[in-house]
Design a protein around this motif. Structure first.
Motif, PDB file in Angstrom:
ATOM      1  N   ILE A  33     -76.348 140.215 117.064  1.00  0.00           N
ATOM      2  CA  ILE A  33     -76.194 140.248 118.515  1.00  0.00           C
ATOM      3  C   ILE A  33     -75.182 141.315 118.913  1.00  0.00           C
TER       4      ILE A  33
ATOM      5  N   TRP B 104     -74.803 142.809 125.950  1.00  0.00           N
ATOM      6  CA  TRP B 104     -75.161 141.708 126.845  1.00  0.00           C
ATOM      7  C   TRP B 104     -74.064 141.442 127.866  1.00  0.00           C
TER       8      TRP B 104
ATOM      9  N   TYR C 171     -74.870 131.867 122.304  1.00  0.00           N
ATOM     10  CA  TYR C 171     -73.747 132.770 122.057  1.00  0.00           C
ATOM     11  C   TYR C 171     -72.901 132.942 123.319  1.00  0.00           C
TER      12      TYR C 171
ATOM     13  N   HIS D  31     -72.920 141.865 121.385  1.00  0.00           N
ATOM     14  CA  HIS D  31     -72.275 141.131 122.473  1.00  0.00           C
ATOM     15  C   HIS D  31     -71.839 142.051 123.609  1.00  0.00           C
TER      16      HIS D  31
ATOM     17  N   SER E 107     -70.566 132.466 118.363  1.00  0.00           N
ATOM     18  CA  SER E 107     -71.668 131.522 118.504  1.00  0.00           C
ATOM     19  C   SER E 107     -71.123 130.175 118.969  1.00  0.00           C
TER      20      SER E 107
ATOM     21  N   THR F  59     -71.018 135.638 124.973  1.00  0.00           N
ATOM     22  CA  THR F  59     -70.928 137.093 124.868  1.00  0.00           C
ATOM     23  C   THR F  59     -69.555 137.621 125.264  1.00  0.00           C
TER      24      THR F  59
END
Length: 243
Positions: free
Chosen positions: A83, A88, A116, A85, A123, A118
């Motif tokens: 991910i 996002w 998650y 982060h 997590s 962000t």
């Protein structure tokens, strides 16, 4: 009573008052800037199942008035993907949910997801639910409950059910439906009034008052089997059942 419970209570009250006259549409507004921005990306796997589950999750969260959906731009990746982060966060999402849908040999499916944060880049946990084609929305409701609790600290009620009575002409119907009003099933149809539906604490039984004997009589309906049993048929008024 939580904030979402109050909204659902209002919706049930309005249903009881207005469904006999017209299709009821309820729009919740006024949350404004207090809504939590969250992205629910498409779950890879079975496309049809993914659409049902993710659409249910998004609708549940948005309908609560506490969340706003962040554009996921048609992206699909599973719960174990790396991910970004910062990306996002730049899109305006405070939280992100990603998952997957996998079908087993017996025809059932497993819906897995992870949530998650962000902003902190961590997590918040995840879960897996075994489901079937007929229970995809139920899996979506459970995922929405999980996200709701993690992000607000309150238990979600999307997986719960509502009961309400409608009247059409001289016919009365006792309905049991999902908390969003979908998947409604008739528990009883009668030419005489039905009043005071009351859920058991375990959510498996529903007490109500029926006038089918031309007097108020209390029954208990088993939601899973559809069977009912007589509880109170004494002289005088048998009404207002409570658990």
């Amino acid at each position: 009573m939580s904030r979402i419970s109050r909204r659902i209570f209002l919706a049930v009250a309005l249903c009881a008052a207005g469904l006999a006259q017209a299709q009821l549409s309820i729009e919740i507004t006024g949350a404004g800037a207090n809504r939590i921005p969250v992205a629910i990306v498409d779950f890879p796997g079975d496309p049809a199942a993914s659409r049902v589950i993710t659409a249910t999750v998004r609708s549940d969260l948005e309908r609560s008035g506490l969340f706003k959906m962040v554009d996921h731009a048609g992206l699909a990746f599973d719960e174990n993907a790396a991910i970004n982060h910062a990306d996002w966060k730049g899109r305006g999402a405070d939280a992100l949910a990603a998952g997957s849908i996998a079908r087993s040999a017996d025809g059932r499916m497993e819906a897995r997801f992870r949530l998650y944060d962000t902003q902190k880049g961590v997590s918040l946990g995840g879960a897996a639910y075994v489901t079937s084609n007929t229970q995809l929305r139920a899996a979506g409701h459970r995922i929405a409950d999980y996200i709701y609790e993690k992000l607000t600290g309150e238990k979600g009620v999307f997986s719960t059910r509502i009961a309400y009575v409608t009247k059409s002409g001289h016919s009365y119907n006792l309905w049991v439906a999902d908390a969003d009003g979908e998947s409604a099933q008739s528990a009883l149809n009668s030419a005489e009034p039905i009043i005071s539906p009351s859920w058991a604490p375990n959510g498996q039984q529903l007490a109500y008052v029926s006038f089918e004997s031309r007097k108020p009589v209390v029954y208990v309906h088993d939601v899973a089997s559809g069977r009912r049993r007589l509880i109170a048929n004494f002289r005088g008024s048998n009404s207002a059942p409570a658990w």
